[in-house]
Write a protein that holds these residues in place. Sequence first.
Motif, mmCIF file in Angstrom:
data_model
loop_
_atom_site.group_PDB
_atom_site.id
_atom_site.type_symbol
_atom_site.label_atom_id
_atom_site.label_comp_id
_atom_site.label_asym_id
_atom_site.label_seq_id
_atom_site.Cartn_x
_atom_site.Cartn_y
_atom_site.Cartn_z
ATOM 1 N N ALA A 196 41.897 27.356 36.666
ATOM 2 C CA ALA A 196 41.242 27.412 35.378
ATOM 3 C C ALA A 196 41.613 28.716 34.686
ATOM 4 O O ALA A 196 41.698 29.741 35.330
ATOM 5 N N ASN A 197 41.810 28.665 33.420
ATOM 6 C CA ASN A 197 42.102 29.856 32.636
ATOM 7 C C ASN A 197 40.923 30.153 31.721
ATOM 8 O O ASN A 197 40.223 29.258 31.269
ATOM 9 N N VAL A 198 40.725 31.425 31.445
ATOM 10 C CA VAL A 198 39.661 31.864 30.551
ATOM 11 C C VAL A 198 40.293 32.698 29.447
ATOM 12 O O VAL A 198 41.074 33.598 29.721
ATOM 13 N N LYS A 199 39.975 32.381 28.204
ATOM 14 C CA LYS A 199 40.489 33.161 27.078
ATOM 15 C C LYS A 199 39.427 34.175 26.678
ATOM 16 O O LYS A 199 38.288 33.822 26.401
ATOM 17 N N LEU A 200 39.811 35.439 26.657
ATOM 18 C CA LEU A 200 38.894 36.516 26.302
ATOM 19 C C LEU A 200 38.926 36.775 24.809
ATOM 20 O O LEU A 200 39.785 36.264 24.095
ATOM 21 N N GLU A 201 37.999 37.590 24.337
ATOM 22 C CA GLU A 201 37.893 37.855 22.904
ATOM 23 C C GLU A 201 39.157 38.468 22.312
ATOM 24 O O GLU A 201 39.485 38.214 21.168
ATOM 25 N N ASP A 202 39.881 39.264 23.064
ATOM 26 C CA ASP A 202 41.080 39.914 22.528
ATOM 27 C C ASP A 202 42.331 39.047 22.708
ATOM 28 O O ASP A 202 43.436 39.534 22.697
ATOM 29 N N ASP A 203 42.136 37.753 22.881
ATOM 30 C CA ASP A 203 43.186 36.757 23.046
ATOM 31 C C ASP A 203 43.946 36.867 24.373
ATOM 32 O O ASP A 203 44.956 36.209 24.568
ATOM 33 N N ALA A 204 43.470 37.701 25.271
ATOM 34 C CA ALA A 204 44.078 37.761 26.600
ATOM 35 C C ALA A 204 43.635 36.527 27.384
ATOM 36 O O ALA A 204 42.508 36.055 27.245
ATOM 37 N N VAL A 205 44.522 35.991 28.192
ATOM 38 C CA VAL A 205 44.204 34.843 29.031
ATOM 39 C C VAL A 205 44.247 35.304 30.476
ATOM 40 O O VAL A 205 45.239 35.868 30.930
ATOM 41 N N VAL A 206 43.167 35.081 31.180
ATOM 42 C CA VAL A 206 43.055 35.487 32.573
ATOM 43 C C VAL A 206 42.906 34.242 33.423
ATOM 44 O O VAL A 206 42.075 33.383 33.125
ATOM 45 N N GLU A 207 43.714 34.129 34.464
ATOM 46 C CA GLU A 207 43.592 32.990 35.364
ATOM 47 C C GLU A 207 42.562 33.315 36.432
ATOM 48 O O GLU A 207 42.611 34.372 37.052
ATOM 49 N N ILE A 208 41.632 32.410 36.614
ATOM 50 C CA ILE A 208 40.610 32.581 37.638
ATOM 51 C C ILE A 208 40.968 31.667 38.799
ATOM 52 O O ILE A 208 41.126 30.461 38.619
ATOM 53 N N LYS A 209 41.132 32.260 39.984
ATOM 54 C CA LYS A 209 41.520 31.441 41.122
ATOM 55 C C LYS A 209 40.331 30.615 41.612
ATOM 56 O O LYS A 209 39.181 31.037 41.493
ATOM 57 N N PRO A 210 40.610 29.442 42.153
ATOM 58 C CA PRO A 210 39.540 28.581 42.660
ATOM 59 C C PRO A 210 38.792 29.258 43.811
ATOM 60 O O PRO A 210 39.344 30.084 44.524
ATOM 61 N N VAL A 211 37.539 28.903 43.980
ATOM 62 C CA VAL A 211 36.722 29.431 45.069
ATOM 63 C C VAL A 211 37.114 28.717 46.361
ATOM 64 O O VAL A 211 37.297 27.496 46.376
ATOM 65 N N LEU A 212 37.251 29.477 47.435
ATOM 66 C CA LEU A 212 37.577 28.883 48.728
ATOM 67 C C LEU A 212 36.360 28.199 49.328
ATOM 68 O O LEU A 212 35.264 28.766 49.351
ATOM 69 N N LYS A 213 36.553 26.984 49.830
ATOM 70 C CA LYS A 213 35.484 26.306 50.556
ATOM 71 C C LYS A 213 35.368 26.948 51.940
ATOM 72 O O LYS A 213 36.318 27.549 52.439
ATOM 73 N N PRO A 214 34.206 26.796 52.584
ATOM 74 C CA PRO A 214 34.066 27.288 53.949
ATOM 75 C C PRO A 214 35.022 26.540 54.882
ATOM 76 O O PRO A 214 35.509 25.453 54.564
ATOM 77 N N CYS A 215 35.251 27.109 56.040
ATOM 78 C CA CYS A 215 36.128 26.481 57.028
ATOM 79 C C CYS A 215 35.593 25.094 57.387
ATOM 80 O O CYS A 215 34.398 24.941 57.669
ATOM 81 N N PRO A 216 36.465 24.087 57.408
ATOM 82 C CA PRO A 216 36.010 22.736 57.743
ATOM 83 C C PRO A 216 35.676 22.573 59.223
ATOM 84 O O PRO A 216 35.052 21.604 59.618
ATOM 85 N N PHE A 217 36.051 23.534 60.048
ATOM 86 C CA PHE A 217 35.820 23.429 61.489
ATOM 87 C C PHE A 217 34.576 24.178 61.947
ATOM 88 O O PHE A 217 33.815 23.679 62.766
ATOM 89 N N CYS A 218 34.370 25.402 61.417
ATOM 90 C CA CYS A 218 33.237 26.205 61.896
ATOM 91 C C CYS A 218 32.289 26.638 60.780
ATOM 92 O O CYS A 218 31.245 27.205 61.058
ATOM 93 N N GLY A 219 32.669 26.411 59.521
ATOM 94 C CA GLY A 219 31.838 26.822 58.397
ATOM 95 C C GLY A 219 32.002 28.286 58.028
ATOM 96 O O GLY A 219 31.309 28.793 57.167
ATOM 97 N N GLY A 220 32.960 28.966 58.685
ATOM 98 C CA GLY A 220 33.182 30.388 58.443
ATOM 99 C C GLY A 220 33.808 30.677 57.092
ATOM 100 O O GLY A 220 34.271 29.783 56.380
ATOM 101 N N GLU A 221 33.848 31.956 56.752
ATOM 102 C CA GLU A 221 34.418 32.421 55.491
ATOM 103 C C GLU A 221 35.943 32.430 55.584
ATOM 104 O O GLU A 221 36.514 32.854 56.584
ATOM 105 N N ALA A 222 36.592 31.971 54.535
ATOM 106 C CA ALA A 222 38.052 31.920 54.489
ATOM 107 C C ALA A 222 38.592 33.039 53.610
ATOM 108 O O ALA A 222 37.860 33.607 52.790
#
Length: 75
Positions: free
Chosen positions: A1-27
Amino acid sequence: ANVKLEDDAVVEIKPVLKPCPFCGGEAFTGYAIYDYNYWGVSCKACGAYVPVDPLCEDTEKQAIEAWNRRAGDGE
């Protein structure tokens, strides 16, 4: 997803990582274990990781999308 800021700059926001599918830990993202030309995602708790496909996961965003994909997602 991209976000356009007031000064016309475009910043890409990386997707949020889901928890580990095996143990639920942080990725986390980083360079692939065996090839620093590609991104990968690993679990901090159990060490699970997304195998890197050099033809596909060559950006951090693509590695996150691969990690977040789950069986039954229809993708």
